[in-house]
Write a protein that holds these residues in place. Structure first.
Motif, PDB file in Angstrom:
ATOM      1  N   GLY A 248      49.051  31.662  47.262  1.00 41.99           N
ATOM      2  CA  GLY A 248      50.460  32.026  47.406  1.00 41.99           C
ATOM      3  C   GLY A 248      51.158  32.267  46.083  1.00 41.99           C
ATOM      4  O   GLY A 248      52.368  32.505  46.060  1.00 41.99           O
ATOM      5  N   VAL A 249      50.410  32.205  44.968  1.00 38.72           N
ATOM      6  CA  VAL A 249      51.018  32.356  43.647  1.00 38.72           C
ATOM      7  C   VAL A 249      50.810  33.779  43.150  1.00 38.72           C
ATOM      8  O   VAL A 249      49.672  34.249  43.033  1.00 38.72           O
ATOM      9  CB  VAL A 249      50.421  31.354  42.639  1.00 38.72           C
ATOM     10  CG1 VAL A 249      51.047  31.538  41.265  1.00 38.72           C
ATOM     11  CG2 VAL A 249      50.626  29.933  43.136  1.00 38.72           C
ATOM     12  N   ARG A 250      51.901  34.468  42.852  1.00 41.23           N
ATOM     13  CA  ARG A 250      51.854  35.836  42.346  1.00 41.23           C
ATOM     14  C   ARG A 250      51.762  35.788  40.829  1.00 41.23           C
ATOM     15  O   ARG A 250      52.705  35.400  40.143  1.00 41.23           O
ATOM     16  CB  ARG A 250      53.112  36.581  42.771  1.00 41.23           C
ATOM     17  CG  ARG A 250      53.091  38.069  42.471  1.00 41.23           C
ATOM     18  CD  ARG A 250      52.271  38.827  43.481  1.00 41.23           C
ATOM     19  NE  ARG A 250      52.611  40.244  43.517  1.00 41.23           N
ATOM     20  CZ  ARG A 250      51.957  41.140  44.229  1.00 41.23           C
ATOM     21  NH1 ARG A 250      50.935  40.756  44.971  1.00 41.23           N
ATOM     22  NH2 ARG A 250      52.314  42.402  44.213  1.00 41.23           N
ATOM     23  N   ALA A 251      50.603  36.142  40.264  1.00 41.72           N
ATOM     24  CA  ALA A 251      50.399  36.064  38.817  1.00 41.72           C
ATOM     25  C   ALA A 251      50.856  37.326  38.105  1.00 41.72           C
ATOM     26  O   ALA A 251      51.385  37.255  36.991  1.00 41.72           O
ATOM     27  CB  ALA A 251      48.928  35.797  38.515  1.00 41.72           C
ATOM     28  N   LEU A 252      50.633  38.492  38.704  1.00 42.13           N
ATOM     29  CA  LEU A 252      51.025  39.764  38.112  1.00 42.13           C
ATOM     30  C   LEU A 252      51.643  40.656  39.177  1.00 42.13           C
ATOM     31  O   LEU A 252      51.182  40.681  40.325  1.00 42.13           O
ATOM     32  CB  LEU A 252      49.816  40.489  37.509  1.00 42.13           C
ATOM     33  CG  LEU A 252      49.208  39.925  36.220  1.00 42.13           C
ATOM     34  CD1 LEU A 252      47.891  40.633  35.908  1.00 42.13           C
ATOM     35  CD2 LEU A 252      50.176  40.055  35.050  1.00 42.13           C
ATOM     36  N   THR A 253      52.681  41.397  38.805  1.00 43.20           N
ATOM     37  CA  THR A 253      53.342  42.316  39.728  1.00 43.20           C
ATOM     38  C   THR A 253      53.564  43.649  39.019  1.00 43.20           C
ATOM     39  O   THR A 253      54.425  43.768  38.141  1.00 43.20           O
ATOM     40  CB  THR A 253      54.694  41.766  40.206  1.00 43.20           C
ATOM     41  OG1 THR A 253      54.499  40.478  40.797  1.00 43.20           O
ATOM     42  CG2 THR A 253      55.338  42.703  41.208  1.00 43.20           C
ATOM     43  N   LYS A 254      52.709  44.621  39.325  1.00 45.50           N
ATOM     44  CA  LYS A 254      52.820  45.976  38.777  1.00 45.50           C
ATOM     45  C   LYS A 254      52.992  45.964  37.251  1.00 45.50           C
ATOM     46  O   LYS A 254      53.890  46.604  36.695  1.00 45.50           O
ATOM     47  CB  LYS A 254      53.965  46.727  39.452  1.00 45.50           C
ATOM     48  CG  LYS A 254      53.745  46.944  40.948  1.00 45.50           C
ATOM     49  CD  LYS A 254      54.751  47.890  41.545  1.00 45.50           C
ATOM     50  CE  LYS A 254      54.475  48.107  43.038  1.00 45.50           C
ATOM     51  NZ  LYS A 254      53.127  48.655  43.303  1.00 45.50           N
ATOM     52  N   ALA A 255      52.145  45.217  36.596  1.00 52.29           N
ATOM     53  CA  ALA A 255      52.203  45.104  35.143  1.00 52.29           C
ATOM     54  C   ALA A 255      51.453  46.266  34.489  1.00 52.29           C
ATOM     55  O   ALA A 255      50.369  46.647  34.934  1.00 52.29           O
ATOM     56  CB  ALA A 255      51.589  43.783  34.694  1.00 52.29           C
ATOM     57  N   SER A 256      52.037  46.813  33.423  1.00 52.33           N
ATOM     58  CA  SER A 256      51.428  47.937  32.724  1.00 52.33           C
ATOM     59  C   SER A 256      51.568  47.764  31.214  1.00 52.33           C
ATOM     60  O   SER A 256      52.542  47.174  30.735  1.00 52.33           O
ATOM     61  CB  SER A 256      52.093  49.261  33.127  1.00 52.33           C
ATOM     62  OG  SER A 256      51.963  49.510  34.510  1.00 52.33           O
ATOM     63  N   PHE A 257      50.592  48.272  30.490  1.00 49.07           N
ATOM     64  CA  PHE A 257      50.678  48.380  29.034  1.00 49.07           C
ATOM     65  C   PHE A 257      49.494  49.207  28.570  1.00 49.07           C
ATOM     66  O   PHE A 257      48.541  49.434  29.326  1.00 49.07           O
ATOM     67  CB  PHE A 257      50.694  46.998  28.369  1.00 49.07           C
ATOM     68  CG  PHE A 257      49.357  46.542  27.868  1.00 49.07           C
ATOM     69  CD1 PHE A 257      49.078  46.524  26.515  1.00 49.07           C
ATOM     70  CD2 PHE A 257      48.358  46.156  28.752  1.00 49.07           C
ATOM     71  CE1 PHE A 257      47.836  46.127  26.046  1.00 49.07           C
ATOM     72  CE2 PHE A 257      47.122  45.752  28.296  1.00 49.07           C
ATOM     73  CZ  PHE A 257      46.859  45.737  26.927  1.00 49.07           C
ATOM     74  N   ALA A 258      49.546  49.705  27.334  1.00 49.86           N
ATOM     75  CA  ALA A 258      48.455  50.502  26.788  1.00 49.86           C
ATOM     76  C   ALA A 258      48.241  50.147  25.329  1.00 49.86           C
ATOM     77  O   ALA A 258      49.203  49.969  24.581  1.00 49.86           O
ATOM     78  CB  ALA A 258      48.766  51.993  26.927  1.00 49.86           C
ATOM     79  N   ALA A 259      46.969  50.024  24.916  1.00 50.33           N
ATOM     80  CA  ALA A 259      46.622  49.695  23.536  1.00 50.33           C
ATOM     81  C   ALA A 259      45.752  50.799  22.949  1.00 50.33           C
ATOM     82  O   ALA A 259      44.813  51.265  23.598  1.00 50.33           O
ATOM     83  CB  ALA A 259      45.878  48.363  23.473  1.00 50.33           C
ATOM     84  N   ASP A 260      46.072  51.218  21.734  1.00 47.51           N
ATOM     85  CA  ASP A 260      45.350  52.292  21.064  1.00 47.51           C
ATOM     86  C   ASP A 260      44.293  51.739  20.117  1.00 47.51           C
ATOM     87  O   ASP A 260      44.396  50.607  19.631  1.00 47.51           O
ATOM     88  CB  ASP A 260      46.318  53.167  20.275  1.00 47.51           C
ATOM     89  CG  ASP A 260      47.319  53.868  21.172  1.00 47.51           C
ATOM     90  OD1 ASP A 260      46.918  54.305  22.266  1.00 47.51           O
ATOM     91  OD2 ASP A 260      48.501  53.972  20.788  1.00 47.51           O
ATOM     92  N   SER A 261      43.308  52.566  19.818  1.00 46.84           N
ATOM     93  CA  SER A 261      42.310  52.198  18.811  1.00 46.84           C
ATOM     94  C   SER A 261      42.984  52.072  17.450  1.00 46.84           C
ATOM     95  O   SER A 261      43.959  52.770  17.149  1.00 46.84           O
ATOM     96  CB  SER A 261      41.212  53.260  18.753  1.00 46.84           C
ATOM     97  OG  SER A 261      40.463  53.272  19.948  1.00 46.84           O
TER      98      SER A 261
END
Length: 488
Positions: free
Chosen positions: A18-31
């Motif tokens: 019943g625990v929501r850990a992530l909700t529509k999480a986004s990110f981007a990492a470059d080289s």
């Protein structure tokens, strides 16, 4: 979302029961960059790291990564095999082979030693069992193992939580070299100075969602975004100067790993202990808790001589220890929050050999409310809580024993800034209520702001006693380093 050169999370969601850990999480990492993920304990950072590394799958969304790049991951929870040698752990999956194709175990220590030396690590014995080296050294071996695999994407989840300044400097030198070589690095930390020093871009998380990405942001604004509220001051006002007779005294006392020590701790006092790591702090704290006890000298509690040879003796004397490694030395992770809280007082809750479950539930609920422990219920396994809330459970357990002498050993290690603030306020409140608190921290700022007096240790001895009017992080570090220079 544009596919980045290295790795991205796109609208990732994940729940555990019943625990929501992530909700529509986004990110981007470059080289060739360091991308920091920042947020409170329980904000979803570690879950996202595990999803990026392929350890768990998202419920929704996707992870996009350059298939040509190998992913290396250092988890928040160490994964070394404790009863194997450092060399075995370091070279796991990359062991040298004999001409018959068998693992050449005789060659492993030498190869491990050379591999560590290439990374600037010369103080860790590759022949030692992983269980026998310090927590910081285990963390370094874990990091080294991943770096030696030459990943193109490196995921670091709280890699500095067990490290002191010089070890953090070592890690950051390696990170900068990897960044210069084109590695994409995702990094989490609860120490804002580290984020500011190493990150090229910062994504802030709150309650499982990303709330913004920045090339630059100051700490105050970041805390507001992390918590949804503004913290007026990270450190509360110190409690008043103590008076009266000492609650705890050592006179010429020596434990394995310390010189002869003299100290006095008063009710209502937060007495700090600092200095370079590995110079007797742990031996002092564990000696006071009888794990094992002091070898010689006098120990008095409330003016009366006491013999403390085991933790049972310490608990009976009203002494409680919160250790640095709460997961292996403090908590029973599979058990419920309620069970972890009430474990040492079960005799008090029992009648004719049966536990009064109603009383146990009431006590657990009251403690959860008093310490603001964030948990769905008292029946939640404590291992499912964030690090900061696990630490509160451990503190709550000892408060229930009615111990009046608290030995707090690096209690904010791996705890986010907002939860640190809550722990600081709790520690100060307990001091105002008359608890005697011995407080070790690897963070000199904590010692300088919370304590009225700080004892600096070097080679197992107390080499400086800094009063309130002389206290600063610089003074604490200077005292430790000056003694180190004098001893060199």
């Amino acid at each position: 979302m544009t596919v980045p050169a290295a790795i991205a999370a796109c609208s990732v969601s994940k729940s555990f029961g019943g625990v929501r850990a992530l909700t529509k999480a986004s990110f981007a990492a470059d080289s060739g960059s360091v991308h920091a993920l920042v947020g409170e304990n329980g904000a979803g950072k570690s879950t996202l790291i595990k999803i990026l590394g392929g350890r768990i799958a998202p419920d929704e969304g996707e992870v996009l990564a350059d298939p040509a790049l190998r992913i290396g991951i250092v988890f928040q929870e160490l994964t070394l095999l404790p009863y194997m040698r450092v060399a075995d752990n370091l070279l796991l999956g990359r062991e040298p082979r004999s001409h018959l194709g068998l693992i050449d175990r005789a060659a492993m220590p030498g190869l491990a030693e050379r591999s560590l030396a290439e990374l600037g690590i010369t103080h860790i014995d590759p022949r030692a069992l992983a269980a026998d080296i310090s927590l910081a050294e285990r963390q370094i071996v874990e990091i080294a193992r991943v770096i030696l695999a030459s990943p193109g994407i490196l995921l670091l989840d709280e890699p500095t939580s067990a490290l002191v300044e010089r070890e953090v400097a070592w890690l950051f030198a390696r990170i900068r070299a990897l960044r210069a070589a084109g590695t994409a690095i995702v990094f989490t930390s609860h120490r804002w100075a580290e984020i500011a020093a190493i990150a090229d871009r910062i994504t802030i998380f709150r309650n499982g969602s990303d709330v913004g990405s920045f090339d630059s942001i100051d700490e105050t604004e970041a805390i507001t975004l992390m918590t949804g509220r503004r913290l007026e001051a990270l450190f509360p006002a110190r409690p008043p100067a103590p008076d009266g007779a000492p609650a705890l005294e050592l006179a010429g006392a020596r434990a394995a790993g310390t010189a002869q020590l003299d100290l006095a701790l008063h009710p209502g006092e937060i007495l700090g202990v600092g200095g370079l790591a590995g110079h007797g702090h742990r031996a002092l704290f564990f000696g006071l808790f009888g794990a094992p006890g002091f070898i010689e000298g006098a120990l008095r509690v409330a003016g009366k001589p006491r013999r403390i040879r085991t933790p049972r003796d310490a608990i009976r004397a009203g002494i409680a220890l919160v250790p640095e490694d709460r997961k292996s030395e403090g908590l029973f992770l599979p058990l419920k929050v309620r069970d972890n809280l009430t474990l040492p007082i079960l005799r008090r809750l029992s009648r004719l050999g049966a536990i009064d479950l109603g009383a146990e539930r009431r006590i657990a609920s009251d403690t959860i409310a008093r310490l603001a422990i964030r948990t769905p219920s008292a029946a939640q396994p404590v291992g499912a809580l964030s690090g900061g809330n696990q630490q509160k459970v451990l503190l709550g357990r000892w408060l229930l024993t009615k111990a009046r002498i608290l030995l707090l050993y690096d209690v904010t290690r791996g705890v986010d800034v907002a939860t640190k603030h809550e722990i600081y306020e709790l520690v100060v409140r307990l001091a105002r209520e008359g608890y005697a608190i011995l407080f070790y921290s690897s963070d000199a700022e904590e010692l300088a702001h919370l304590c009225r007096r700080v004892l600096v240790m070097r080679r197992g001895a107390i080499v400086a006693d800094l009063p309130a009017e002389q206290l600063s992080a610089e003074a604490i570090v200077s005292a430790a380093m000056r003694e180190a220079a004098d001893a060199a």
